[in-house]
Design a protein around this motif. Structure first.
Motif, PDB file in Angstrom:
ATOM      1  N   LEU A  69      35.203  38.668  49.524  1.00  0.00           N
ATOM      2  CA  LEU A  69      34.053  37.814  49.832  1.00  0.00           C
ATOM      3  C   LEU A  69      32.871  38.316  49.024  1.00  0.00           C
ATOM      4  N   ARG A  70      32.270  37.422  48.223  1.00  0.00           N
ATOM      5  CA  ARG A  70      31.123  37.785  47.399  1.00  0.00           C
ATOM      6  C   ARG A  70      29.949  36.873  47.718  1.00  0.00           C
ATOM      7  N   ARG A  71      28.751  37.383  47.448  1.00  0.00           N
ATOM      8  CA  ARG A  71      27.545  36.569  47.525  1.00  0.00           C
ATOM      9  C   ARG A  71      26.961  36.453  46.119  1.00  0.00           C
ATOM     10  N   ARG A  72      26.672  35.235  45.745  1.00  0.00           N
ATOM     11  CA  ARG A  72      26.019  34.975  44.456  1.00  0.00           C
ATOM     12  C   ARG A  72      24.766  34.154  44.736  1.00  0.00           C
ATOM     13  N   GLY A  73      23.605  34.805  44.703  1.00  0.00           N
ATOM     14  CA  GLY A  73      22.385  34.112  45.101  1.00  0.00           C
ATOM     15  C   GLY A  73      22.453  33.749  46.570  1.00  0.00           C
ATOM     16  N   ALA A  74      22.285  32.470  46.878  1.00  0.00           N
ATOM     17  CA  ALA A  74      22.327  32.011  48.266  1.00  0.00           C
ATOM     18  C   ALA A  74      23.728  31.598  48.697  1.00  0.00           C
ATOM     19  N   ASP A  75      24.691  31.622  47.786  1.00  0.00           N
ATOM     20  CA  ASP A  75      26.026  31.115  48.084  1.00  0.00           C
ATOM     21  C   ASP A  75      27.034  32.250  48.258  1.00  0.00           C
ATOM     22  N   HIS A  76      28.123  31.928  48.953  1.00  0.00           N
ATOM     23  CA  HIS A  76      29.231  32.862  49.144  1.00  0.00           C
ATOM     24  C   HIS A  76      30.467  32.335  48.424  1.00  0.00           C
ATOM     25  N   GLU A  77      31.295  33.260  47.959  1.00  0.00           N
ATOM     26  CA  GLU A  77      32.503  32.921  47.219  1.00  0.00           C
ATOM     27  C   GLU A  77      33.694  33.664  47.810  1.00  0.00           C
ATOM     28  N   ILE A  78      34.862  33.012  47.786  1.00  0.00           N
ATOM     29  CA  ILE A  78      36.108  33.665  48.179  1.00  0.00           C
ATOM     30  C   ILE A  78      36.992  33.763  46.943  1.00  0.00           C
ATOM     31  N   ILE A  79      37.471  34.988  46.684  1.00  0.00           N
ATOM     32  CA  ILE A  79      38.340  35.267  45.554  1.00  0.00           C
ATOM     33  C   ILE A  79      39.660  35.803  46.101  1.00  0.00           C
ATOM     34  N   ALA A  80      40.772  35.263  45.650  1.00  0.00           N
ATOM     35  CA  ALA A  80      42.091  35.732  46.097  1.00  0.00           C
ATOM     36  C   ALA A  80      42.896  36.204  44.896  1.00  0.00           C
ATOM     37  N   ASN A  81      43.283  37.469  44.906  1.00  0.00           N
ATOM     38  CA  ASN A  81      44.052  38.042  43.804  1.00  0.00           C
ATOM     39  C   ASN A  81      43.405  37.771  42.451  1.00  0.00           C
ATOM     40  N   GLY A  82      42.085  37.893  42.422  1.00  0.00           N
ATOM     41  CA  GLY A  82      41.342  37.692  41.195  1.00  0.00           C
ATOM     42  C   GLY A  82      41.095  36.257  40.829  1.00  0.00           C
ATOM     43  N   GLN A 113      19.244  39.259  41.549  1.00  0.00           N
ATOM     44  CA  GLN A 113      18.190  38.696  40.712  1.00  0.00           C
ATOM     45  C   GLN A 113      18.727  38.232  39.368  1.00  0.00           C
ATOM     46  N   THR A 114      19.771  38.887  38.874  1.00  0.00           N
ATOM     47  CA  THR A 114      20.356  38.488  37.596  1.00  0.00           C
ATOM     48  C   THR A 114      21.460  37.455  37.771  1.00  0.00           C
ATOM     49  N   GLY A 115      21.742  37.037  39.003  1.00  0.00           N
ATOM     50  CA  GLY A 115      22.777  36.042  39.248  1.00  0.00           C
ATOM     51  C   GLY A 115      24.180  36.601  39.298  1.00  0.00           C
ATOM     52  N   GLU A 116      24.334  37.922  39.232  1.00  0.00           N
ATOM     53  CA  GLU A 116      25.660  38.520  39.319  1.00  0.00           C
ATOM     54  C   GLU A 116      26.119  38.553  40.776  1.00  0.00           C
ATOM     55  N   PRO A 117      27.436  38.418  40.997  1.00  0.00           N
ATOM     56  CA  PRO A 117      27.923  38.427  42.375  1.00  0.00           C
ATOM     57  C   PRO A 117      27.858  39.813  42.999  1.00  0.00           C
ATOM     58  N   VAL A 118      27.631  39.839  44.295  1.00  0.00           N
ATOM     59  CA  VAL A 118      27.617  41.072  45.080  1.00  0.00           C
ATOM     60  C   VAL A 118      28.806  41.033  46.025  1.00  0.00           C
ATOM     61  N   VAL A 119      29.685  42.024  45.967  1.00  0.00           N
ATOM     62  CA  VAL A 119      30.856  42.073  46.844  1.00  0.00           C
ATOM     63  C   VAL A 119      30.421  42.494  48.245  1.00  0.00           C
ATOM     64  N   LEU A 120      30.722  41.636  49.223  1.00  0.00           N
ATOM     65  CA  LEU A 120      30.399  41.925  50.618  1.00  0.00           C
ATOM     66  C   LEU A 120      31.570  42.551  51.365  1.00  0.00           C
ATOM     67  N   ASP A 121      32.783  42.157  51.002  1.00  0.00           N
ATOM     68  CA  ASP A 121      33.971  42.712  51.650  1.00  0.00           C
ATOM     69  C   ASP A 121      35.158  42.517  50.715  1.00  0.00           C
ATOM     70  N   ARG A 122      36.041  43.498  50.725  1.00  0.00           N
ATOM     71  CA  ARG A 122      37.258  43.444  49.918  1.00  0.00           C
ATOM     72  C   ARG A 122      38.392  44.007  50.756  1.00  0.00           C
ATOM     73  N   ARG A 123      39.478  43.224  50.905  1.00  0.00           N
ATOM     74  CA  ARG A 123      40.578  43.680  51.747  1.00  0.00           C
ATOM     75  C   ARG A 123      41.927  43.359  51.100  1.00  0.00           C
ATOM     76  N   ASP A 124      42.916  44.182  51.439  1.00  0.00           N
ATOM     77  CA  ASP A 124      44.296  43.900  51.087  1.00  0.00           C
ATOM     78  C   ASP A 124      44.922  43.152  52.250  1.00  0.00           C
ATOM     79  N   GLY A 125      45.201  41.874  52.023  1.00  0.00           N
ATOM     80  CA  GLY A 125      45.789  41.064  53.072  1.00  0.00           C
ATOM     81  C   GLY A 125      47.287  40.944  52.906  1.00  0.00           C
ATOM     82  N   PRO A 126      47.930  40.129  53.746  1.00  0.00           N
ATOM     83  CA  PRO A 126      49.394  39.995  53.690  1.00  0.00           C
ATOM     84  C   PRO A 126      49.900  39.349  52.409  1.00  0.00           C
ATOM     85  N   PHE A 127      49.005  38.692  51.664  1.00  0.00           N
ATOM     86  CA  PHE A 127      49.423  38.015  50.439  1.00  0.00           C
ATOM     87  C   PHE A 127      48.640  38.510  49.230  1.00  0.00           C
TER      88      PHE A 127
END
Length: 230
Positions: free
Chosen positions: A29-42, A10-24
């Motif tokens: 994966l975050r959700r912000r409102g109706a959209d999804h975001e991918i963040i890599a190493n911050g 409701q405040t527009g802050e992202p919600v973390v759906l999944d966080r993993r340590d990958g090979p790199f």
């Protein structure tokens, strides 16, 4: 009565759906409102808010190809806009996706990003390969009519140091070698890069130019293009 506090969404802050340590490194994966975001190493990579430039990446390459039923290598999978757009175009004969992060592939096959890529993943022309794009271009033997690359925020803003070589002489020579004669290299970037245009010419690409995608604020997204001579 104490009113309920607003939720993060409701405040527009992202919600973390999944966080993993990958090979790199770490991928999120975050959700912000109706959209999804991918963040890599911050580092913010992409979201589902606007896929115009990812679709342009595929269209700009196809428009410049003379081959019938051409093949394309898309690197990487991201939020799936490029793959979905390519699969919606019947002129592509074969569509290969190179994605090095198993988490991102999972988010498409069994997660919320499947809403974008689901029909494409079911297309018999589509193959998703879990591999590092840079290594594949350097050591692989497969060839393609188009390379549509979107693995960084651009040649001047890479996500990991191992990607730096892709945009230099050795990486561009490898990309050129993976293209069939007359094939097209298309590289997405969050900003124009005149230096990269010169690097493309120095690597033997012809018809080098840049297509811009206007954005609401700041510099435009772009697609850098070059052709392997026939």
């Amino acid at each position: 009565m104490i009113p309920d506090l607003p939720t993060r969404e409701q405040t527009g802050e992202p919600v973390v759906l999944d966080r993993r340590d990958g090979p790199f490194g770490e991928v999120v994966l975050r959700r912000r409102g109706a959209d999804h975001e991918i963040i890599a190493n911050g580092c913010f990579l992409m979201d589902t808010a606007d896929g115009r430039s990812e679709r342009l990446l595929v269209d700009a390459a196809l428009e410049r190809l003379d081959a019938e039923r051409p093949s394309v290598l898309i690197g990487g999978l991201g939020v799936g806009f490029s793959l979905a757009h390519a699969a919606a175009e019947p002129r592509w004969g074969a569509i290969t996706v190179a994605e090095r992060e198993p988490a991102i592939i999972d988010w498409h096959r069994a997660g919320p990003l499947g809403a974008i890529s689901g029909p494409a993943l079911a297309d018999p022309r589509v193959v998703v390969r879990e591999l590092d794009l840079v290594a594949h271009l350097t050591t692989g033997e497969d060839s393609y009519d188009a390379l549509c690359l979107d693995i960084d925020n651009g040649p001047d803003w890479t996500v990991t140091e191992s990607n730096d070589g892709l945009y230099g002489p050795a990486g561009l020579a490898a990309a050129r070698a993976r293209l069939n004669p007359g094939g097209v290299l298309a590289v997405w970037s969050a900003q124009p890069s005149p230096a990269f245009e010169e690097a493309l010419r120095a690597a033997g690409f012809t018809e080098v130019h840049t297509v811009e995608v206007p954005v609401r604020r700041g510099v435009p997204d772009v697609v850098h293009l070059g052709r392997r001579p026939s």
